[in-house]
Design a protein around this motif. Structure first.
Motif, PDB file in Angstrom:
ATOM      1  N   GLN A 445      34.298  40.976  39.083  1.00 18.67           N
ATOM      2  CA  GLN A 445      35.084  42.091  38.566  1.00 18.67           C
ATOM      3  C   GLN A 445      35.860  41.680  37.311  1.00 18.67           C
ATOM      4  O   GLN A 445      36.010  42.469  36.367  1.00 18.67           O
ATOM      5  N   SER A 446      36.344  40.449  37.303  1.00 18.88           N
ATOM      6  CA  SER A 446      37.049  39.947  36.125  1.00 18.88           C
ATOM      7  C   SER A 446      36.110  39.856  34.931  1.00 18.88           C
ATOM      8  O   SER A 446      36.454  40.252  33.815  1.00 18.88           O
ATOM      9  N   ILE A 447      34.906  39.354  35.167  1.00 22.93           N
ATOM     10  CA  ILE A 447      33.906  39.247  34.103  1.00 22.93           C
ATOM     11  C   ILE A 447      33.522  40.632  33.591  1.00 22.93           C
ATOM     12  O   ILE A 447      33.463  40.874  32.382  1.00 22.93           O
ATOM     13  N   GLU A 448      33.269  41.544  34.510  1.00 24.09           N
ATOM     14  CA  GLU A 448      32.874  42.901  34.135  1.00 24.09           C
ATOM     15  C   GLU A 448      33.978  43.586  33.331  1.00 24.09           C
ATOM     16  O   GLU A 448      33.706  44.304  32.351  1.00 24.09           O
ATOM     17  N   SER A 449      35.233  43.372  33.734  1.00 20.16           N
ATOM     18  CA  SER A 449      36.356  43.974  33.031  1.00 20.16           C
ATOM     19  C   SER A 449      36.417  43.483  31.585  1.00 20.16           C
ATOM     20  O   SER A 449      36.621  44.272  30.657  1.00 20.16           O
ATOM     21  N   ARG A 450      36.211  42.179  31.393  1.00 24.15           N
ATOM     22  CA  ARG A 450      36.230  41.624  30.034  1.00 24.15           C
ATOM     23  C   ARG A 450      35.024  42.094  29.225  1.00 24.15           C
ATOM     24  O   ARG A 450      35.131  42.356  28.029  1.00 24.15           O
TER      25      ARG A 450
END
Length: 515
Positions: A445-450
């Motif tokens: 989710q952190s990767i997708e958000s960035r």
């Protein structure tokens, strides 16, 4: 001599009565004549040895009723298209019911007969029964004659293998009421409550005519109390409540005044639980609050529900009307990881007094895993940390960011890794795996958000490929198989791993073209 024999007999009787009295004191009688557990096999079929083991575990804890939502795992003789690839054989079903009989466990078949029947209606054979030709989940209640013929066949088959005095006909979450033109006309004439109630009455009458008592979920009858009119007196409603206001579905008092027998139902797995989130504190509170409430309301039964999915499916269309397959929208961790919640429910129904969750959790961790008091507290803090869902890239019901949630969950996983259970180590490993899966999910989710941040260039996206590749999906897949091989079939576990990692693989393949 005769006096001596008489005296010995009297003494023996006294000791037997005293022993029985002592047992009554130490093992109080539950206020619920029906103490049930609901098992949802819609997407997580359980091999028979594990199914029998679970049944015995429940009986030892005081359960006397098992509500089996067989869905596609039941092998109907006259309607063979309904069964899926994980269906049991008829000999397996009969042997399981016979086994349950030997341990005094009543097995109630749950046959959805209104909504949640996409597994039946997906087949063109039953297309004329659909309320909506683009959503196969619900029967058109106007097609009573055709539906009656089908469900009489299914009920008779279930009666041939089950010996319970009840048949659960489902009846919940009929979201498509009024979608068809025929239904719209009836709603205009008599109202939506009668549209629902007339069809349900037909099903209940069929069940009573077959010598059984109909059981159904109470949500729609609560919403449309006029649906209660005319139902046979044998009908039983299950008031399912997973932590909300008692009037959430409708005026609860009208159900209480209806004269029908009512059972209650909390849950150990329900929305928004999924593979990446288990809301432990929510379910403990549900048990703590609702079981005593059910007793106070005079409910005759209590049934713990355990949903493997939401019952909503995402269709894969071949044409605008033809569906190739249906994918469960929400999937949860297998029931193998929830022994602690099962044990809490079993404890709560002994007297239906409010369960002190903190005391129970600490005692369970010490007795079941051999942890110290201090480590038991660490254990609970770790598994209940940041229990928030993420929707469209945003955490729900919290001010925490995704990265803050990720840091907390990594810390929780570290704590679980340092704890040293000395008993039931395999059971304890499920908590570690669930935490590891959540760390993987939040990392994604952190990767997708960035990746979705405004102004991201191709060069800025490239480093995310390495991060995605480092998410250790294969390592967690292997651990998942190792821990759940007894409760799931190999093909199921492979499918679960694939679907759980789906978003990671999709984004990874999209970004790899930038290399």
């Amino acid at each position: 001599m005769k006096i001596k024999v008489f005296f010995l007999m009297l003494l023996s009787t006294f000791f037997l009565q005293a022993k029985a009295f002592q047992k009554e004191i130490s093992d109080p009688v539950s206020p619920f004549p029906v103490r049930g557990f609901h098992l949802d096999l819609r997407i997580q079929a359980i091999p028979m040895p594990a199914l029998k083991k679970l049944a015995l575990q429940l009986v030892k804890g005081g359960i006397n009723t098992l509500v089996m939502e067989w869905e596609g795992t039941y092998p109907f003789q006259e309607e063979p298209l309904i069964a899926n690839r994980f269906a049991y054989t008829r000999d397996e079903v009969k042997a399981f019911i016979a086994y349950c009989g030997t341990i005094n466990l009543d097995v109630i078949p749950l046959q959805q007969s209104f909504g949640h029947v996409e597994y039946i209606l997906r087949n063109p054979k039953y297309k004329d029964l659909r309320e909506d030709q683009k959503d196969y989940s619900q029967v058109n209640p106007i097609r009573e004659a055709e539906a009656k013929k089908l469900f009489i066949t299914l009920y008779k088959d279930l009666i041939s293998t089950h010996h319970s005095p009840y048949i659960h006909i489902g009846g919940d979450e009929t979201y498509l009421l009024g979608h068809s033109e025929e239904s719209k006309k009836k709603i205009k004439a008599v109202g939506i409550g009668r549209l629902y109630g007339d069809y349900i009455k037909m099903l209940c009458d069929v069940v009573v005519g077959l010598g059984k008592r109909p059981v159904l979920w109470a949500d729609i009858a609560l919403k449309y109390p006029e649906a209660l009119k005319g139902l046979p007196k044998e009908t039983i409603f299950i008031d399912w409540n997973y932590g909300w206001d008692i009037n959430m579905f409708g005026d609860h008092q009208k159900l209480m005044q209806s004269g029908f027998e009512i059972w209650g139902a909390p849950s150990i797995r329900s929305h928004p639980d999924n593979y990446f989130l288990s809301q432990w504190a929510k379910h403990f509170k549900n048990i703590t609050d609702f079981v005593p409430m059910a007793k106070e309301l005079g409910y005759k039964g209590i049934v713990m529900t355990s949903w493997s999915t939401s019952g909503l499916y995402s269709p894969v269309f071949e044409t605008t009307r033809d569906i190739i397959d249906l994918y469960a929208i929400r999937r949860v961790y297998p029931i193998s990881g929830f022994n602690m919640l099962i044990a809490a429910f079993l404890e709560s129904i002994k007297t239906a007094k409010p369960l002190d969750a903190d005391i129970f959790i600490n005692s369970y961790a010490q007795l079941q895993y051999g942890l110290s008091k201090n480590d038991a507290r660490k254990f609970w803090k770790a598994i209940s940390t940041v229990p928030y869902e993420i929707t469209q890239g945003k955490p729900i019901n919290t001010e925490l960011s995704i990265d803050q949630m990720l840091d907390s969950t990594r810390n929780a996983l570290s704590i679980l890794g340092k704890l040293k259970p000395v008993k039931n180590v395999t059971e304890f490993e499920h908590y570690r795996l669930m935490a590891a899966i959540r760390v993987q999910y939040l990392s994604y989710q952190s990767i997708e958000s960035r990746a979705n941040a405004a102004g991201m260039t191709a060069e800025q996206l490239k480093p995310l490929i390495t991060e995605l590749e480092a998410l250790h999906t294969k390592e967690l897949d292997k651990k998942f198989i190792a821990l759940n091989s007894a409760v799931m079939y190999p093909a199921e576990m492979a499918q679960e791993n694939e679907l759980r990692n789906g978003k990671i693989q999709v984004l990874l393949q999209r970004l790899k073209r930038l290399r």
